[in-house]
Design a protein around this motif. Structure first.
Motif, mmCIF file in Angstrom:
data_model
loop_
_atom_site.group_PDB
_atom_site.id
_atom_site.type_symbol
_atom_site.label_atom_id
_atom_site.label_comp_id
_atom_site.label_asym_id
_atom_site.label_seq_id
_atom_site.Cartn_x
_atom_site.Cartn_y
_atom_site.Cartn_z
ATOM 1 N N ILE A 67 0.863 -1.176 0.000
ATOM 2 C CA ILE A 67 0.000 0.000 0.000
ATOM 3 C C ILE A 67 0.896 1.220 0.000
ATOM 4 C CG2 ILE A 67 -1.830 1.235 1.215
ATOM 5 C CD1 ILE A 67 -1.314 -2.246 2.275
ATOM 6 N N THR A 68 0.773 2.052 -1.034
ATOM 7 C CA THR A 68 1.627 3.231 -1.168
ATOM 8 C C THR A 68 0.771 4.489 -1.270
ATOM 9 O OG1 THR A 68 3.251 1.905 -2.365
ATOM 10 C CG2 THR A 68 3.474 4.293 -2.536
ATOM 11 N N HIS A 69 1.109 5.481 -0.449
ATOM 12 C CA HIS A 69 0.446 6.791 -0.541
ATOM 13 C C HIS A 69 1.014 7.465 -1.780
ATOM 14 C CE1 HIS A 69 -0.408 11.013 0.201
ATOM 15 N NE2 HIS A 69 -1.142 10.701 1.243
ATOM 16 N N GLU A 70 0.184 7.637 -2.801
ATOM 17 C CA GLU A 70 0.670 8.162 -4.074
ATOM 18 C C GLU A 70 0.592 9.679 -4.163
ATOM 19 O OE1 GLU A 70 -1.696 5.865 -6.810
ATOM 20 O OE2 GLU A 70 -0.180 4.282 -6.878
ATOM 21 N N THR A 71 -0.551 10.255 -3.884
ATOM 22 C CA THR A 71 -0.706 11.710 -3.963
ATOM 23 C C THR A 71 -1.697 12.168 -2.905
ATOM 24 O OG1 THR A 71 -2.534 11.566 -5.550
ATOM 25 C CG2 THR A 71 -0.316 11.779 -6.472
ATOM 26 N N GLY A 72 -1.668 13.455 -2.626
ATOM 27 C CA GLY A 72 -2.662 14.039 -1.737
ATOM 28 C C GLY A 72 -2.071 14.548 -0.442
ATOM 29 N N ASP A 73 -2.967 14.770 0.506
ATOM 30 C CA ASP A 73 -2.607 15.363 1.791
ATOM 31 C C ASP A 73 -1.719 14.447 2.624
ATOM 32 O OD1 ASP A 73 -4.284 17.504 1.164
ATOM 33 O OD2 ASP A 73 -6.011 16.617 2.194
ATOM 34 N N THR A 74 -0.871 15.057 3.434
ATOM 35 C CA THR A 74 -0.124 14.327 4.445
ATOM 36 C C THR A 74 -1.072 14.083 5.613
ATOM 37 O OG1 THR A 74 1.954 15.344 3.786
ATOM 38 C CG2 THR A 74 1.853 14.443 6.016
ATOM 39 N N ILE A 75 -1.103 12.837 6.104
ATOM 40 C CA ILE A 75 -2.080 12.448 7.121
ATOM 41 C C ILE A 75 -1.345 11.873 8.327
ATOM 42 C CG2 ILE A 75 -4.118 11.028 7.570
ATOM 43 C CD1 ILE A 75 -4.397 10.803 4.478
ATOM 44 N N ASP A 76 -1.816 12.214 9.514
ATOM 45 C CA ASP A 76 -1.275 11.649 10.747
ATOM 46 C C ASP A 76 -1.536 10.150 10.738
ATOM 47 O OD1 ASP A 76 -0.340 11.238 13.300
ATOM 48 O OD2 ASP A 76 -2.065 12.144 14.298
ATOM 49 N N ALA A 77 -0.501 9.351 10.917
ATOM 50 C CA ALA A 77 -0.618 7.891 10.831
ATOM 51 C C ALA A 77 -1.595 7.324 11.855
ATOM 52 C CB ALA A 77 0.754 7.242 11.004
ATOM 53 N N SER A 78 -1.751 7.978 12.989
ATOM 54 C CA SER A 78 -2.671 7.475 14.012
ATOM 55 C C SER A 78 -4.128 7.610 13.588
ATOM 56 C CB SER A 78 -2.439 8.193 15.339
ATOM 57 O OG SER A 78 -2.717 9.573 15.199
ATOM 58 N N ARG A 79 -4.411 8.359 12.545
ATOM 59 C CA ARG A 79 -5.779 8.540 12.032
ATOM 60 C C ARG A 79 -6.145 7.493 10.983
ATOM 61 N NH1 ARG A 79 -7.523 9.925 15.473
ATOM 62 N NH2 ARG A 79 -6.288 11.257 16.730
ATOM 63 N N LEU A 80 -5.179 6.671 10.539
ATOM 64 C CA LEU A 80 -5.426 5.721 9.455
ATOM 65 C C LEU A 80 -5.486 4.284 9.951
ATOM 66 C CD1 LEU A 80 -3.033 7.143 6.714
ATOM 67 C CD2 LEU A 80 -5.515 7.346 6.801
ATOM 68 N N ASN A 81 -6.373 3.510 9.350
ATOM 69 C CA ASN A 81 -6.458 2.068 9.593
ATOM 70 C C ASN A 81 -6.488 1.360 8.256
ATOM 71 O OD1 ASN A 81 -6.531 1.992 12.384
ATOM 72 N ND2 ASN A 81 -8.747 2.133 12.473
ATOM 73 N N LEU A 82 -5.923 0.179 8.233
ATOM 74 C CA LEU A 82 -6.031 -0.701 7.069
ATOM 75 C C LEU A 82 -6.981 -1.818 7.469
ATOM 76 C CD1 LEU A 82 -5.064 -1.571 4.237
ATOM 77 C CD2 LEU A 82 -3.368 -2.982 5.403
ATOM 78 N N THR A 83 -8.109 -1.913 6.797
ATOM 79 C CA THR A 83 -9.039 -3.001 7.084
ATOM 80 C C THR A 83 -8.980 -3.991 5.938
ATOM 81 O OG1 THR A 83 -10.921 -1.892 6.054
ATOM 82 C CG2 THR A 83 -10.571 -1.499 8.395
ATOM 83 N N ALA A 84 -9.150 -5.248 6.277
ATOM 84 C CA ALA A 84 -9.105 -6.314 5.272
ATOM 85 C C ALA A 84 -10.161 -7.347 5.624
ATOM 86 C CB ALA A 84 -7.726 -6.957 5.236
ATOM 87 N N THR A 85 -10.601 -8.083 4.625
ATOM 88 C CA THR A 85 -11.601 -9.120 4.862
ATOM 89 C C THR A 85 -10.983 -10.381 5.441
ATOM 90 O OG1 THR A 85 -11.408 -9.732 2.525
ATOM 91 C CG2 THR A 85 -13.228 -8.280 3.133
ATOM 92 N N LYS A 86 -9.671 -10.413 5.555
ATOM 93 C CA LYS A 86 -8.948 -11.533 6.168
ATOM 94 C C LYS A 86 -7.887 -10.949 7.076
ATOM 95 C CE LYS A 86 -6.373 -15.694 4.968
ATOM 96 N NZ LYS A 86 -5.883 -16.550 3.890
ATOM 97 N N ASP A 87 -7.551 -11.671 8.133
ATOM 98 C CA ASP A 87 -6.503 -11.210 9.032
ATOM 99 C C ASP A 87 -5.194 -11.032 8.282
ATOM 100 O OD1 ASP A 87 -8.237 -11.228 11.116
ATOM 101 O OD2 ASP A 87 -7.546 -13.112 11.971
ATOM 102 N N VAL A 88 -4.536 -9.879 8.517
ATOM 103 C CA VAL A 88 -3.243 -9.591 7.891
ATOM 104 C C VAL A 88 -2.310 -8.998 8.936
ATOM 105 C CG1 VAL A 88 -4.152 -9.224 5.564
ATOM 106 C CG2 VAL A 88 -4.018 -7.300 7.142
ATOM 107 N N ASP A 89 -1.042 -9.071 8.626
ATOM 108 C CA ASP A 89 -0.013 -8.441 9.442
ATOM 109 C C ASP A 89 0.505 -7.262 8.635
ATOM 110 O OD1 ASP A 89 1.736 -7.980 11.500
ATOM 111 O OD2 ASP A 89 3.206 -9.453 10.830
#
Length: 164
Positions: A67-89
């Protein structure tokens, strides 16, 4: 009775206009105070950031998604989550995905173990790796932003891995 004087007498107009203006000012003032008391404008300042994330799927014995942030605003990492339909690390280093002994979750924060630090910012070029839990074919991944008070959230990007 002088009919002409009746139509030209406007001595009562001024008090009526004064009362109407006082009522209007009271209503407007009550609306403004009510807005502050109920904090109706509080969430306006928490606008969803505009960002584009790219996904790259690697089909291997333990599939990985980059997962790569390509363009746009800089975001505080604590505000982001990665959700998936299967458990991931998740990890910022591809070689560390799936190595940790912790249980993985289908909702990993960008600052969780292996992710960016809690004070980090995610900007263009920042990369996170997810996987380490077998076959990810057909699984859906979402980058989700949460507001500071956790009242609002928005999906910034979504990706479904190809079926093999």
């Amino acid at each position: 009775m002088k009919l002409k004087q009746l139509f030209t007498d406007d001595s009562a107009v001024s008090p009526v206009i004064g009362v109407i203006l006082m009522v209007a000012i009271t209503v407007i003032l009550a609306a403004v105070i009510g807005t502050f008391v109920l904090n109706l404008g509080g969430s306006v300042s928490q606008t969803t950031p505009q960002a584009s994330f790219g996904f790259d799927f690697e089909d291997a014995s333990n599939d990985n998604v980059t997962i790569t942030h390509e363009t746009g605003d800089t975001i505080d990492a604590s505000r982001l989550n990665l959700t998936a339909t299967k458990d991931v690390d998740v990890a910022t280093d591809k070689n560390l995905v799936g190595i940790s002994t912790e249980t993985t979750s289908s909702s990993e924060g960008f600052t969780d173990s292996g992710g960016f630090g809690s004070s980090a910012s995610v900007s263009a070029g920042s990369t996170l790796y997810a996987g380490g839990n077998g076959d990810l074919s057909g699984q859906t991944f979402r980058v989700v932003w949460n507001s500071e008070n956790n009242e609002n959230s928005a999906t910034l990007s979504e990706y479904t891995a190809p079926n093999n």
